[in-house]
Design a protein around this motif. Structure first.
Motif, short mmCIF file in Angstrom:
data_model
loop_
_atom_site.label_atom_id
_atom_site.label_comp_id
_atom_site.label_asym_id
_atom_site.label_seq_id
_atom_site.Cartn_x
_atom_site.Cartn_y
_atom_site.Cartn_z
N GLY A 157 0.83 -1.20 0.00
CA GLY A 157 0.00 0.00 0.00
C GLY A 157 0.86 1.24 0.00
O GLY A 157 2.06 1.20 0.33
N MET A 158 0.27 2.37 -0.40
CA MET A 158 0.98 3.64 -0.44
C MET A 158 0.06 4.72 0.11
O MET A 158 -1.12 4.77 -0.23
CB MET A 158 1.39 3.98 -1.88
N LEU A 159 0.62 5.59 0.94
CA LEU A 159 -0.14 6.71 1.46
C LEU A 159 0.76 7.92 1.64
O LEU A 159 1.98 7.80 1.76
CB LEU A 159 -0.83 6.34 2.79
N THR A 160 0.13 9.08 1.63
CA THR A 160 0.85 10.32 1.94
C THR A 160 0.34 10.78 3.29
O THR A 160 -0.87 11.03 3.46
CB THR A 160 0.59 11.39 0.86
N ASP A 161 1.25 10.86 4.26
CA ASP A 161 0.82 11.18 5.62
C ASP A 161 0.44 12.65 5.76
O ASP A 161 0.60 13.44 4.82
CB ASP A 161 1.87 10.73 6.65
N ARG A 162 -0.05 13.01 6.91
CA ARG A 162 -0.55 14.37 7.13
C ARG A 162 0.55 15.42 7.07
O ARG A 162 0.26 16.61 7.04
CB ARG A 162 -1.29 14.43 8.45
N PHE A 163 1.82 14.99 7.00
CA PHE A 163 2.93 15.92 6.87
C PHE A 163 3.45 16.01 5.45
O PHE A 163 4.45 16.67 5.19
CB PHE A 163 4.06 15.50 7.83
N GLY A 164 2.81 15.29 4.51
CA GLY A 164 3.20 15.34 3.11
C GLY A 164 4.24 14.33 2.70
O GLY A 164 4.73 14.36 1.58
N VAL A 165 4.60 13.40 3.59
CA VAL A 165 5.58 12.36 3.27
C VAL A 165 4.85 11.15 2.71
O VAL A 165 3.88 10.68 3.30
CB VAL A 165 6.39 11.95 4.53
N THR A 166 5.31 10.66 1.56
CA THR A 166 4.69 9.48 0.95
C THR A 166 5.43 8.24 1.41
O THR A 166 6.65 8.14 1.27
CB THR A 166 4.69 9.59 -0.59
N TRP A 167 4.67 7.29 1.94
CA TRP A 167 5.18 6.03 2.46
C TRP A 167 4.68 4.88 1.60
O TRP A 167 3.52 4.85 1.22
CB TRP A 167 4.68 5.80 3.89
N VAL A 168 5.57 3.94 1.31
CA VAL A 168 5.22 2.71 0.62
C VAL A 168 5.46 1.59 1.64
O VAL A 168 6.55 1.46 2.18
CB VAL A 168 6.12 2.49 -0.62
N LEU A 169 4.43 0.81 1.93
CA LEU A 169 4.55 -0.28 2.89
C LEU A 169 4.29 -1.59 2.17
O LEU A 169 3.36 -1.69 1.36
CB LEU A 169 3.52 -0.12 4.01
N ASP A 170 5.13 -2.60 2.45
CA ASP A 170 4.88 -3.91 1.87
C ASP A 170 5.55 -5.01 2.67
O ASP A 170 6.40 -4.76 3.52
CB ASP A 170 5.29 -3.97 0.40
N VAL A 171 5.10 -6.23 2.40
CA VAL A 171 5.71 -7.41 2.97
C VAL A 171 6.78 -7.86 1.98
O VAL A 171 6.51 -8.02 0.79
CB VAL A 171 4.65 -8.51 3.20
N ALA A 172 7.99 -8.04 2.47
CA ALA A 172 9.11 -8.40 1.61
C ALA A 172 8.91 -9.77 0.99
O ALA A 172 8.41 -10.69 1.63
CB ALA A 172 10.41 -8.39 2.43
N ALA A 173 9.27 -9.89 -0.27
CA ALA A 173 9.23 -11.16 -1.01
C ALA A 173 10.49 -11.25 -1.85
O ALA A 173 11.07 -10.23 -2.22
CB ALA A 173 7.98 -11.21 -1.89
N GLU A 174 10.94 -12.45 -2.15
CA GLU A 174 12.15 -12.65 -2.94
C GLU A 174 11.84 -12.61 -4.43
O GLU A 174 10.82 -13.11 -4.88
CB GLU A 174 12.78 -14.01 -2.60
N TYR A 175 12.77 -12.02 -5.20
CA TYR A 175 12.64 -11.94 -6.65
C TYR A 175 13.99 -12.28 -7.27
O TYR A 175 15.03 -12.00 -6.68
CB TYR A 175 12.24 -10.53 -7.10
N PRO A 176 14.00 -12.85 -8.47
CA PRO A 176 15.26 -13.16 -9.13
C PRO A 176 15.96 -11.87 -9.56
O PRO A 176 15.31 -10.87 -9.85
CB PRO A 176 14.83 -14.00 -10.34
N ALA A 177 17.27 -11.90 -9.60
CA ALA A 177 18.04 -10.73 -10.03
C ALA A 177 17.73 -10.41 -11.48
O ALA A 177 17.43 -11.29 -12.29
CB ALA A 177 19.53 -11.00 -9.86
N ALA A 178 17.81 -9.12 -11.82
CA ALA A 178 17.51 -8.67 -13.19
C ALA A 178 18.74 -8.74 -14.05
O ALA A 178 19.84 -8.60 -13.61
CB ALA A 178 16.99 -7.25 -13.16
#
Length: 141
Positions: free
Chosen positions: A120-141
């Motif tokens: 999820g993503m939100l912009t807090d009441r101070f104008g800071v945008t936060w991205v929250l997630d549960v970490a998952a593994e991905y193959p290297a690019a």
């Protein structure tokens, strides 16, 4: 409970080049997913752009980055980063989300995504945008 805070850099079409540069600087591993990879292409010209990427090195260097889609306002230097909170469990991310969302504007609701069990993503009441997630593994690019 384990949560890490990471700077999430925002670009328009330069995320892969920036991540490759940061990989050369840090010696870290680059992982990237494009809009095309996740099947979320709204503009065919953006299919190869980075929707989520990171460089992580053994010495602690860690940055995340993505290409802001054309449909979202962006100007270089005006919205250059998000703060990313990554956790190991849905419970800890949900708890942080609930607290940060007090007075916030939700940009993307907290729900499962193609790259995370919970995101999820939100912009807090101070104008800071936060991205929250549960970490998952991905193959290297």
């Amino acid at each position: 409970m384990t949560v890490s805070t990471v700077v999430h850099l925002n670009f328009r079409g330069e995320a892969r080049a920036a991540l490759e540069f940061y990989r050369s600087v840090s010696g870290g591993e680059l992982v990237a997913m494009t809009y095309g990879d996740m099947g979320a292409v709204q503009n065919p010209a953006e299919a190869g752009r980075v929707v989520w990427g990171q460089v992580r090195a053994g010495n602690g260097f860690h940055v995340m980055a993505y290409d802001v889609p054309a449909g979202r306002p962006w100007s270089r230097g005006d919205d250059p980063f998000f703060v990313s909170l990554r956790g190991d469990s849905k419970e800890e991310i949900t708890e942080l989300w609930e607290k940060l969302s007090d007075g916030a504007t939700v940009v993307a609701p907290l729900e499962a995504s193609q790259w995370s069990p919970l995101y999820g993503m939100l912009t807090d009441r101070f104008g800071v945008t936060w991205v929250l997630d549960v970490a998952a593994e991905y193959p290297a690019a």
